[in-house]
Write a protein that holds these residues in place. Structure first.
Motif, PDB file in Angstrom:
ATOM      1  N   ILE A   1      64.980  63.540 -19.874  1.00  0.00           N
ATOM      2  CA  ILE A   1      63.653  63.253 -20.254  1.00  0.00           C
ATOM      3  C   ILE A   1      62.789  64.339 -19.655  1.00  0.00           C
ATOM      4  N   ILE A   2      62.040  64.959 -20.513  1.00  0.00           N
ATOM      5  CA  ILE A   2      61.227  66.291 -20.079  1.00  0.00           C
ATOM      6  C   ILE A   2      59.890  65.782 -20.482  1.00  0.00           C
ATOM      7  N   LYS A   3      58.951  66.351 -19.231  1.00  0.00           N
ATOM      8  CA  LYS A   3      57.197  66.342 -19.490  1.00  0.00           C
ATOM      9  C   LYS A   3      57.220  67.071 -20.740  1.00  0.00           C
TER      10      LYS A   3
ATOM     11  N   ILE B   1      72.436  71.260 -17.983  1.00  0.00           N
ATOM     12  CA  ILE B   1      71.072  71.790 -18.731  1.00  0.00           C
ATOM     13  C   ILE B   1      69.839  71.360 -18.057  1.00  0.00           C
ATOM     14  N   SER B   2      69.918  70.245 -17.070  1.00  0.00           N
ATOM     15  CA  SER B   2      68.749  69.802 -16.301  1.00  0.00           C
ATOM     16  C   SER B   2      68.526  70.939 -15.047  1.00  0.00           C
ATOM     17  N   SER B   3      69.681  71.434 -14.681  1.00  0.00           N
ATOM     18  CA  SER B   3      69.741  72.428 -13.485  1.00  0.00           C
ATOM     19  C   SER B   3      68.871  73.809 -14.054  1.00  0.00           C
ATOM     20  N   ILE B   4      69.046  74.118 -15.456  1.00  0.00           N
ATOM     21  CA  ILE B   4      68.611  75.216 -16.077  1.00  0.00           C
ATOM     22  C   ILE B   4      67.285  74.833 -16.153  1.00  0.00           C
TER      23      ILE B   4
ATOM     24  N   SER C   1      61.520  66.411 -11.161  1.00  0.00           N
ATOM     25  CA  SER C   1      62.765  67.132 -11.234  1.00  0.00           C
ATOM     26  C   SER C   1      63.981  66.353 -10.972  1.00  0.00           C
ATOM     27  N   TYR C   2      64.933  66.345 -11.766  1.00  0.00           N
ATOM     28  CA  TYR C   2      66.147  65.708 -11.854  1.00  0.00           C
ATOM     29  C   TYR C   2      65.993  63.996 -11.873  1.00  0.00           C
ATOM     30  N   HIS C   3      64.737  63.266 -11.112  1.00  0.00           N
ATOM     31  CA  HIS C   3      64.847  61.973 -11.280  1.00  0.00           C
ATOM     32  C   HIS C   3      63.570  61.570 -11.709  1.00  0.00           C
ATOM     33  N   SER C   4      63.210  60.165 -11.862  1.00  0.00           N
ATOM     34  CA  SER C   4      62.055  59.613 -12.079  1.00  0.00           C
ATOM     35  C   SER C   4      61.368  59.120 -10.658  1.00  0.00           C
TER      36      SER C   4
ATOM     37  N   THR D   1      53.127  71.844 -20.267  1.00  0.00           N
ATOM     38  CA  THR D   1      53.668  72.967 -19.824  1.00  0.00           C
ATOM     39  C   THR D   1      54.450  73.010 -18.612  1.00  0.00           C
ATOM     40  N   LEU D   2      54.542  71.827 -17.974  1.00  0.00           N
ATOM     41  CA  LEU D   2      55.406  71.970 -16.759  1.00  0.00           C
ATOM     42  C   LEU D   2      57.011  71.190 -17.343  1.00  0.00           C
ATOM     43  N   LEU D   3      57.954  71.828 -16.869  1.00  0.00           N
ATOM     44  CA  LEU D   3      59.033  71.447 -17.479  1.00  0.00           C
ATOM     45  C   LEU D   3      59.755  70.250 -16.601  1.00  0.00           C
ATOM     46  N   ASP D   4      59.365  69.826 -15.761  1.00  0.00           N
ATOM     47  CA  ASP D   4      60.176  68.629 -15.057  1.00  0.00           C
ATOM     48  C   ASP D   4      60.984  67.929 -15.855  1.00  0.00           C
ATOM     49  N   ALA D   5      62.337  67.784 -15.518  1.00  0.00           N
ATOM     50  CA  ALA D   5      63.301  67.212 -16.511  1.00  0.00           C
ATOM     51  C   ALA D   5      64.041  66.129 -15.617  1.00  0.00           C
ATOM     52  N   SER D   6      63.867  64.800 -16.060  1.00  0.00           N
ATOM     53  CA  SER D   6      64.685  63.842 -15.151  1.00  0.00           C
ATOM     54  C   SER D   6      65.808  63.491 -16.049  1.00  0.00           C
ATOM     55  N   LEU D   7      66.878  63.208 -15.187  1.00  0.00           N
ATOM     56  CA  LEU D   7      68.237  62.496 -15.823  1.00  0.00           C
ATOM     57  C   LEU D   7      68.182  61.213 -15.929  1.00  0.00           C
ATOM     58  N   ASP D   8      68.685  60.795 -17.041  1.00  0.00           N
ATOM     59  CA  ASP D   8      68.863  59.148 -17.394  1.00  0.00           C
ATOM     60  C   ASP D   8      70.527  59.050 -18.032  1.00  0.00           C
TER      61      ASP D   8
END
Length: 425
Positions: free
Chosen positions: A373-375, A410-413, A328-331, A378-385
């Motif tokens: 960048i999103i998995k 968007i990443s927070s949502i 979430s938010y980072h890699s 089924t999991l939505l973990d989203a990393s910001l680049d």
């Protein structure tokens, strides 16, 4: 045989063939049998096969098979005279309906079954082969052919998507189609075109579970389509060997991207209310969620992928992450090993010069933009680049924008518990 009459000769009633590939016909003709001579030969071929169907002796069968081969060759010669490609005509002639150990490289219902209007019932268990499986088994040629000749094969599609489309094409105006397949196409991006094009004819979905086939550990469904538009479709479930109807779904609630897995949720009414109340986030914020790369790009990337040892230099290298190193938010780059096509990398990088020389397509354009960048699971973990220095690897989704504030919002949502609930429940 105790006076019991044996079954008739069924050779011409069963066909083993690659049903996804049809013959290349003469575009000026609507049927194989256009000329008077071909029509006469066709009638004779039908007569021969009818005689063979009830033949009882080996000699009689052999005689009619010889006649069948002669007539196939004569029809092929006549087709060549009327403008058909030689290789297509030869392919038709060489198809032997009596060789039960051979498989045809094509399927044509008119030539093989004398069927021109389609089939009333189509039942299938198409191969469960994904895009990576096709590449690994050397079927790039088939994937390219299907991508060019089928309208539902978009994105990283699984092979059964093409079988759905072929089945629809082979059904009569009043026909029905029933397949058992994995359930991924109900929600994954590669199934969008199929969902969009077939929703009006969807009649029933049965959730059959993971225990249908011992050797295939996938969540499977049985889907029934009928060639008649309907306003509702039924959702059925199988528990303890019994099938029961769970609900009837109004198709008006299914909007783009036409995700059908919503029927599995026990919170269906709540999800419908949320869907009706709010517009899709991508529309409101004018962004697009898309696949990071094509399957073929994943394998090409592997050839230039390095495990960097030293201080990372963003001026010369791009980092690489995939679903296993997205948080979430980072890699987790540099903190967790990335498994990529069976190899492991702690600090996976690619030289920028190598990357842009290798990729001069949309993959390169997607990499140089600020993004989420999103998995792709089924999991939505989203990393910001936000620095645009990360290459999204295999099986990831991305959202691009030059508006950094928009990406943060968007990443927070996407990383919120509400979004997880909406997607997973």
């Amino acid at each position: 045989n105790f006076g019991i009459r044996p079954l008739p000769n069924l050779e011409t009633k069963f066909v083993t063939a690659n049903t996804l590939i049809d013959i290349k016909d003469n575009s000026n003709q609507t049927s194989l049998y256009e000329t008077d001579k071909i029509k006469r030969l066709e009638a004779e071929l039908k007569r021969v096969r009818s005689k063979l169907f009830s033949a009882r002796t080996t000699d009689t069968k052999y005689k009619y098979r010889q006649e069948d081969e002669r007539l196939r060759n004569e029809i092929a010669d006549e087709l060549k005279q009327t403008g058909w490609p030689n290789d297509t005509a030869d392919k038709l002639a060489s198809w032997d309906p009596y060789d039960q150990n051979a498989s045809s490289s094509f399927f044509n219902s008119e030539w093989m079954f004398d069927v021109t209007s389609g089939f009333d019932i189509i039942i299938g268990n198409p191969p469960y082969v994904d895009s990576e499986g096709m590449v690994n088994t050397g079927q790039e040629w088939l994937r390219e052919y299907l991508s060019q000749n089928y309208k539902y094969t978009k994105g990283n599609w699984d092979l059964y998507i093409a079988f759905f489309e072929r089945g629809f094409d082979l059904a009569t105006d009043k026909g029905s189609l029933t397949y058992i397949t994995p359930d991924k196409w109900l929600a994954k991006p590669f199934g969008k075109e199929l969902r969009k094009g077939s929703l009006k004819n969807l009649y029933k979905i049965l959730r059959s579970g993971r225990d249908v086939f011992e050797s295939v550990g996938v969540d499977s469904i049985v889907t029934l389509f009928i060639n008649k538009p309907t306003q509702h479709f039924d959702f059925l479930d199988k528990k303890d060997g019994l099938i029961s109807k769970v609900s009837s779904i109004n198709k008006d609630i299914i909007e783009s991207p036409f995700q059908l897995d919503i029927v599995f949720s026990k919170y269906l009414k709540l999800l419908i209310d949320v869907t009706d109340r709010f517009s899709p986030m991508t529309e409101e914020l004018e962004v697009k969620c898309e696949n990071a790369c094509a399957t073929s790009d994943c394998y090409i990337l592997k050839d230039i992928l390095l495990d960097f040892d030293g201080d990372y230099d963003s001026s010369n290298y791009y980092k690489v992450i995939n679903t296993g190193t997205i948080d979430s938010y980072h890699s987790r780059w540099g903190r967790k090993e990335m498994t990529y096509l069976k190899d492991k990398y702690l600090n996976p990088v690619v030289l920028k010069t190598d990357f842009h020389q290798t990729f001069q397509n949309s993959y390169a354009k997607k990499t140089v933009d600020p993004k989420i960048i999103i998995k792709g699971l089924t999991l939505l973990d989203a990393s910001l680049d936000l620095e645009a220095d990360i290459i999204p690897g295999k099986s990831t989704l991305i959202i691009r924008s030059n508006n950094v504030d928009k990406l943060i919002l968007i990443s927070s949502i996407v990383n919120s518990k509400f979004a997880q609930f909406y997607i997973t429940e």
